[in-house]
Enzyme design. Sequence first.
Site: not given
Length: 319
Positions: A158, A236, A238, A262, A286
């Site tokens: 990511i 983004i 956890r 997020d 999320h």
Amino acid sequence: MSKWKVLVTRHDTPPAGLNLLQSRCDVTILPGEAPTRADLLQAIPGYDAIFLSSHSIVDAELLDIAGYKLKVISTMSAGYEHLDLAEIKRRGIKVGHTPVVLSAAVAEIAILLLLNAARRAHEGRLLLEAGQCQSKPMSLLGQDIRGSTVGIVGLGSIGAEIVKRLVSFQVENFVYTGHARKKIGDDLGAKFVTLDELLKMSDFIIVATPLTNETHGLFDDAAFDKMKKTAVFVNIGRGPVVQTDALLRALKQEKIFAAGLDVVDPEPLPKNHELLKLPNFEILPHLGSATVKTRNDMATVAAQNIINGLDGKSLVYPL
Ligand code: DGY
């Protein structure tokens, strides 16, 4: 020969994965809008594989109840902090997840949050809704991405996708931190630095690391104190990687410029939470992997993990 028995934990599992599973297995879908752990524990005995469409916790208790037939656990997520991997593996059960196929979608959400937070989109909207928006030379000024230093905490799949997309925004420097220097970092022209260095030098800090014992609570008051006052912070990865109270203090006391999340701890954030009242705080519920294609791809990989595991082959993405 009788078909393998597979339990799917949610009725709203994306069809691509369900169809694939149903073509090879005898599939039972846990009924109900939001099955509880008690529902899952009651349903779970006797299956060959479990398809986790949600982040249900898999621990020794659940595995004991599932029984000796269980051979594969497949979570439709990249994150796997809900799985007790040591316990699952000790029992010889195969376990897989769905990274990579969601990286582009999550990277897009990271950029969305970064742009919104940097350019004060939420604050502008609030002023507009209050009828207080006037065009003035010095109002609602944001931070430039062009010419900036972007720091990525956790340069996995990511993180790399985020860097690739930000190149077109004319970022001057990319830095990253993690366990070790990575080839992908070299390929992307990103410099490996310590966390401290990253916090001090970055204009944009993007957290893309999984939740582990090491990263739990990593972003505390001390971390926010090291950031630039103009820094924009994005998470983004956890929620629990960031201490929510420390972030609240950082935003209220203007230790940093803005944040875009997020993921948050707790999730979902209670609707009356103080963070939600701050103009320099952007939040999404999320949504990182929430596109039609990505969720179908994740479900397909999760189904294929099960089929491969039951066929005695390697999983697509084993853990
Ligand atoms: C993941 O795959 O871990 C995403 O956060 C969606 O659950």
